[in-house]
Design a protein around this motif. Structure first.
Motif, PDB file in Angstrom:
ATOM      1  N   HIS A 129       0.866  -1.176   0.000  1.00 16.22           N
ATOM      2  CA  HIS A 129       0.000   0.000   0.000  1.00 16.22           C
ATOM      3  C   HIS A 129       0.908   1.233   0.000  1.00 16.22           C
ATOM      4  O   HIS A 129       1.821   1.318   0.832  1.00 16.22           O
ATOM      5  CB  HIS A 129      -0.894  -0.003   1.235  1.00 16.22           C
ATOM      6  CG  HIS A 129      -1.767  -1.233   1.323  1.00 16.22           C
ATOM      7  ND1 HIS A 129      -2.705  -1.541   0.362  1.00 16.22           N
ATOM      8  CD2 HIS A 129      -1.822  -2.229   2.235  1.00 16.22           C
ATOM      9  CE1 HIS A 129      -3.304  -2.675   0.689  1.00 16.22           C
ATOM     10  NE2 HIS A 129      -2.788  -3.112   1.812  1.00 16.22           N
ATOM     11  N   GLY A 151      -4.991   3.937   6.478  1.00 15.73           N
ATOM     12  CA  GLY A 151      -4.340   2.694   6.889  1.00 15.73           C
ATOM     13  C   GLY A 151      -3.932   2.757   8.353  1.00 15.73           C
ATOM     14  O   GLY A 151      -4.326   3.663   9.089  1.00 15.73           O
ATOM     15  N   HIS A 152      -3.128   1.807   8.755  1.00 11.68           N
ATOM     16  CA  HIS A 152      -2.743   1.720  10.166  1.00 11.68           C
ATOM     17  C   HIS A 152      -1.866   2.909  10.556  1.00 11.68           C
ATOM     18  O   HIS A 152      -1.055   3.369   9.755  1.00 11.68           O
ATOM     19  CB  HIS A 152      -1.925   0.461  10.432  1.00 11.68           C
ATOM     20  CG  HIS A 152      -2.612  -0.812  10.055  1.00 11.68           C
ATOM     21  ND1 HIS A 152      -3.931  -0.887   9.718  1.00 11.68           N
ATOM     22  CD2 HIS A 152      -2.127  -2.074   9.982  1.00 11.68           C
ATOM     23  CE1 HIS A 152      -4.237  -2.139   9.440  1.00 11.68           C
ATOM     24  NE2 HIS A 152      -3.152  -2.883   9.589  1.00 11.68           N
ATOM     25  N   ASP A 162       2.392  -7.605  -0.440  1.00 12.19           N
ATOM     26  CA  ASP A 162       1.320  -7.488   0.554  1.00 12.19           C
ATOM     27  C   ASP A 162       0.074  -8.068  -0.119  1.00 12.19           C
ATOM     28  O   ASP A 162      -0.676  -7.348  -0.765  1.00 12.19           O
ATOM     29  CB  ASP A 162       1.129  -6.021   0.946  1.00 12.19           C
ATOM     30  CG  ASP A 162       0.121  -5.846   2.066  1.00 12.19           C
ATOM     31  OD1 ASP A 162      -0.742  -6.728   2.242  1.00 12.19           O
ATOM     32  OD2 ASP A 162       0.185  -4.823   2.776  1.00 12.19           O
ATOM     33  N   GLU A 197       3.865   5.527   5.532  1.00 10.22           N
ATOM     34  CA  GLU A 197       4.716   4.560   6.246  1.00 10.22           C
ATOM     35  C   GLU A 197       5.544   3.754   5.250  1.00 10.22           C
ATOM     36  O   GLU A 197       6.733   3.487   5.473  1.00 10.22           O
ATOM     37  CB  GLU A 197       3.848   3.621   7.099  1.00 10.22           C
ATOM     38  CG  GLU A 197       3.138   4.309   8.261  1.00 10.22           C
ATOM     39  CD  GLU A 197       1.937   5.150   7.843  1.00 10.22           C
ATOM     40  OE1 GLU A 197       1.360   4.871   6.765  1.00 10.22           O
ATOM     41  OE2 GLU A 197       1.582   6.094   8.571  1.00 10.22           O
ATOM     42  N   MET A 239       2.960   0.425  12.164  1.00 16.16           N
ATOM     43  CA  MET A 239       3.674   0.087  10.925  1.00 16.16           C
ATOM     44  C   MET A 239       5.183   0.110  11.159  1.00 16.16           C
ATOM     45  O   MET A 239       5.943  -0.537  10.445  1.00 16.16           O
ATOM     46  CB  MET A 239       3.297   1.058   9.792  1.00 16.16           C
ATOM     47  CG  MET A 239       1.855   0.971   9.307  1.00 16.16           C
ATOM     48  SD  MET A 239       1.237  -0.697   9.002  1.00 16.16           S
ATOM     49  CE  MET A 239       2.263  -1.233   7.647  1.00 16.16           C
ATOM     50  N   THR A 248       1.688   4.321   1.114  1.00 20.88           N
ATOM     51  CA  THR A 248       1.310   5.230   2.204  1.00 20.88           C
ATOM     52  C   THR A 248       2.551   5.948   2.731  1.00 20.88           C
ATOM     53  O   THR A 248       3.681   5.612   2.337  1.00 20.88           O
ATOM     54  CB  THR A 248       0.715   4.431   3.372  1.00 20.88           C
ATOM     55  OG1 THR A 248       1.762   3.589   3.904  1.00 20.88           O
ATOM     56  CG2 THR A 248      -0.455   3.557   2.949  1.00 20.88           C
ATOM     57  N   PHE A 298       7.151  -2.823   9.411  1.00 24.89           N
ATOM     58  CA  PHE A 298       8.145  -2.513   8.372  1.00 24.89           C
ATOM     59  C   PHE A 298       9.577  -2.720   8.865  1.00 24.89           C
ATOM     60  O   PHE A 298      10.481  -2.945   8.051  1.00 24.89           O
ATOM     61  CB  PHE A 298       7.896  -1.121   7.796  1.00 24.89           C
ATOM     62  CG  PHE A 298       6.704  -1.096   6.845  1.00 24.89           C
ATOM     63  CD1 PHE A 298       6.123  -2.280   6.382  1.00 24.89           C
ATOM     64  CD2 PHE A 298       6.171   0.101   6.392  1.00 24.89           C
ATOM     65  CE1 PHE A 298       5.043  -2.278   5.502  1.00 24.89           C
ATOM     66  CE2 PHE A 298       5.097   0.128   5.509  1.00 24.89           C
ATOM     67  CZ  PHE A 298       4.529  -1.067   5.066  1.00 24.89           C
ATOM     68  N   ASN A 334     -10.102   0.613   5.644  1.00 22.60           N
ATOM     69  CA  ASN A 334      -9.141   1.425   6.404  1.00 22.60           C
ATOM     70  C   ASN A 334      -8.162   2.156   5.483  1.00 22.60           C
ATOM     71  O   ASN A 334      -7.656   3.212   5.826  1.00 22.60           O
ATOM     72  CB  ASN A 334      -8.383   0.560   7.420  1.00 22.60           C
ATOM     73  CG  ASN A 334      -7.643  -0.585   6.776  1.00 22.60           C
ATOM     74  OD1 ASN A 334      -7.940  -0.974   5.655  1.00 22.60           O
ATOM     75  ND2 ASN A 334      -6.671  -1.133   7.479  1.00 22.60           N
ATOM     76  N   LEU A 335      -7.910   1.588   4.314  1.00 18.79           N
ATOM     77  CA  LEU A 335      -6.996   2.251   3.380  1.00 18.79           C
ATOM     78  C   LEU A 335      -7.750   3.013   2.300  1.00 18.79           C
ATOM     79  O   LEU A 335      -7.238   3.974   1.733  1.00 18.79           O
ATOM     80  CB  LEU A 335      -6.050   1.222   2.758  1.00 18.79           C
ATOM     81  CG  LEU A 335      -4.918   0.838   3.729  1.00 18.79           C
ATOM     82  CD1 LEU A 335      -4.607  -0.636   3.665  1.00 18.79           C
ATOM     83  CD2 LEU A 335      -3.680   1.675   3.487  1.00 18.79           C
TER      84      LEU A 335
HETATM   85  N1  ADE Z   1      -1.452  -1.764   5.711  1.00 13.20           N
HETATM   86  C1  ADE Z   1      -2.309  -1.294   6.604  1.00 13.20           C
HETATM   87  N2  ADE Z   1      -1.999  -0.031   6.941  1.00 13.20           N
HETATM   88  C2  ADE Z   1      -0.910   0.332   6.227  1.00 13.20           C
HETATM   89  C3  ADE Z   1      -0.127   1.494   6.136  1.00 13.20           C
HETATM   90  N3  ADE Z   1      -0.397   2.569   6.876  1.00 13.20           N
HETATM   91  N4  ADE Z   1       0.906   1.483   5.298  1.00 13.20           N
HETATM   92  C4  ADE Z   1       1.172   0.376   4.560  1.00 13.20           C
HETATM   93  N5  ADE Z   1       0.489  -0.750   4.609  1.00 13.20           N
HETATM   94  C5  ADE Z   1      -0.554  -0.792   5.437  1.00 13.20           C
END
Ligand code: ADE
Length: 419
Positions: free
Chosen positions: A52, A347-348, A126, A56, A353, A54, A357, A341-342
C-alpha cells in the motif's frame, strides 16, 4: 526523471510533509535505516515492492534504499494509494512508483508489470500478487530471484498453498507471522484504522449501534475491541468453534451471519474468504444498514449479486454507495468493498507500521545474507528479529522490563524440582 506512473507530480511537497510527520512515529525503522546507511546490507540488489503506497511505506522505501537496494514500488490494492506520497517518492526520493488511487484492474496489473521490469532479486509483497504474477506470467524472472517477503495473512495463506502444491519457486519469509507484526498491526492497527475508515466515510455515531464483525482472527478481534470501546453492541460471526467460543467468552454475541444480517446497523468483514455477506443477507438487512470490508481482497461481500438485485444505485457521498432494493429498502456499501481502512482512511497508524516494516527491512537483510541456505518454502521470521524489534520498540517508548536472574534461568531449564 526516473520511470513512473502516478497521478500528479505536483502533489510531491504535500506528500513530503506527511511522510515527515509519519516518520516521527517510526523510531525502530529509523534506527535500522541509520545502520543500513553504514553497512549497506542490500547493496547491488534490485527489490520490487507491491505494498500500500502510504506515508509509512515511504519510510520503508528510504530504509531499503539506505541499505543499498535499487527499489521499485507498485500498489497492492487499486484503492489504497496516497497520490501525494507516490509523487514525493518519485520527486524527492528517486523511487520509481507505479500507483494511482482508483486505478482500474487492468492498470493495477500493468503497474505490477512495471515494477517487475526491474528484474528483481527480492520481492516484497502485501497479498502475494507479485509472486503470483511472476509464477504465472513472468516465469523468466525466476532466475534472478533469491527470495521474498510477505506482509499479510491473506498473502501468507496463498503462498503456503503454493508451497504445499510444490509450485513455489523461491523462499519467502512470512512477515505477517512475526509476533511484532500480527499482535500489533493486525489487532491495534486494523482495529483503529477500520473504525477510522468507517467514521470518515459515514460520520455515523458508533455508540449504541449494533456492530457486526465477521471473523474473529487478530484483525477482527481488534475491530470488535475498538467498536466496543466506542459503545457499540458487538455481534461476532464465525465458522471456527474455538474462535466462536473465544468471542463468546470475550463477552460478545455470536450467531450465524443470516441472523446477524437482520439486526445489524454496521457490518465489517475480515475473514479472508468469499461471500461472507452473501446474496441472501442483502434481502434480510434493515433499511439503512451499512457494510464494508477490512480483509485484503474485495471478495468478502457478494457485490456482483448486490448489483444485480438492486433497483437503483448511486454514490451518496465519497466512499458510500447506496443500493435501493426492490422493496424500497436502502442499504449502503462502503469503499467498493475494498479495505475500508486504506480506501477511506490512511491505513494503520505509523507507530504500528514501525514494527511491521522493521520486520520487512530486517527480513530483506536476512534474505540477502542467508538465501543460499534457504529452500523453496515459506519461512517464519527468525525469533531474534522479532525479539530485537520488540526490545527496540519498548526502548523507544521509554519502557523498561525485568531480566531473568541466573537462578530463574536455571530453574526454567530444570525439570527435577516439583511441588
Ligand atoms: N497496511 C495497513 N496499513 C498500512 C499502512 N499505513 N501502510 C502500509 N500498509 C498498510
Amino acid at each position: 526523471m526516473i520511470k513512473h506512473d502516478i497521478k500528479d507530480i505536483k502533489l510531491a511537497q504535500k506528500g513530503k510533509l506527511r511522510i515527515e510527520w509519519a516518520a516521527k512515529e517510526m523510531p525502530v525503522l529509523q534506527s535500522i535505516t541509520d545502520r543500513f546507511r553504514k553497512e549497506k546490507p542490500l547493496k547491488g540488489l534490485r527489490l520490487a515492492a507491491c505494498l500500500h503506497v502510504t506515508t509509512e511505506t515511504a519510510s520503508l522505501m528510504e530504509t531499503l534504499k539506505a541499505g543499498g537496494a535499487d527499489v521499485y514500488l507498485c500498489a497492492s490494492n487499486p484503492l489504497s494509494t496516497q497520490d501525494d506520497v507516490a509523487a514525493s517518492l518519485v520527486r524527492n526520493s528517486g523511487v520509481p512508483v507505479f500507483a494511482i488511487k482508483g486505478e482500474d484492474n487492468k492498470t493495477y496489473y500493468q503497474h505490477i508489470m512495471d515494477a517487475l521490469s526491474s528484474k528483481p532479486n527480492i520481492t516484497m509483497d502485501d497479498g502475494a500478487d507479485l509472486v503470483s504474477v511472476i509464477h504465472t506470467k513472468r516465469k523468466e524472472l525466476l532466475k534472478n530471484l533469491i527470495g521474498g517477503t510477505e506482509e499479510t495473512t491473506t498473502g501468507v495463506i496463498r503462498l503456503r498453498a503454493m508451497a504445499a502444491k510444490g509450485v513455489l519457486e523461491y523462499p519467502i519469509i512470512a512477515v505477517n507471522d512475526a509476533y511484532t507484526k500480527y499482535m500489533f498491526d493486525n489487532r491495534y492497527g486494523t482495529g483503529q484504522s477500520t473504525l477510522d475508515g468507517i467514521i470518515r466515510a459515514t460520520n455515523r455515531l458508533i455508540a449504541g449501534s449494533v456492530f457486526v464483525v465477521a471473523g474473529y482472527g487478530w484483525c477482527s478481534k481488534g475491530i470488535a475491541m475498538r467498536a466496543k470501546g466506542m459503545g457499540a453492541k458487538i455481534i461476532v460471526t464465525e465458522v471456527d468453534p474455538l474462535r466462536g467460543l473465544e468471542a463468546t467468552m470475550d463477552g460478545f454475541d455470536v450467531m450465524p451471519m443470516k441472523e446477524a444480517a437482520k439486526i445489524g446497523d454496521i457490518f465489517v468483514t475480515a475473514t479472508g474468504d468469499i461471500d461472507v455477506i452473501c446474496k441472501e443477507c442483502f434481502t434480510l438487512m434493515k433499511d439503512g444498514a451499512i457494510f464494508c470490508n477490512s480483509g485484503h481482497f474485495n471478495v468478502e461481500i457478494s457485490i456482483d449479486e448486490l448489483k444485480k438485485m438492486a433497483k437503483a444505485r448511486r454514490m451518496i457521498r465519497d466512499f458510500v454507495e447506496e443500493f435501493t432494493m426492490k422493496n424500497g429498502r436502502r442499504i449502503y456499501l462502503l469503499g467498493e468493498g475494498r479495505l475500508i481502512n486504506l480506501a477511506a482512511a490512511e491505513g494503520h497508524p505509523s507507530a504500528v507500521m514501525d514494527m511491521s516494516f522493521a520486520n520487512q527491512a530486517l527480513c530483506a537483510e536476512y534474505m540477502a545474507k542467508n538465501y543460499r541456505k534457504l529452500e523453496k518454502k515459506v519461512y517464519s521470521v527468525p525469533e531474534k528479529i522479532d525479539q530485537d524489534i520488540a526490545r527496540l520498540k519498548l526502548k523507544s517508548m521509554g519502557i523498561k522490563i525485568d531480566a531473568l536472574t541466573p537462578a530463574q534461568k536455571k530453574y526454567l531449564q530444570s525439570w527435577e524440582a516439583g511441588t
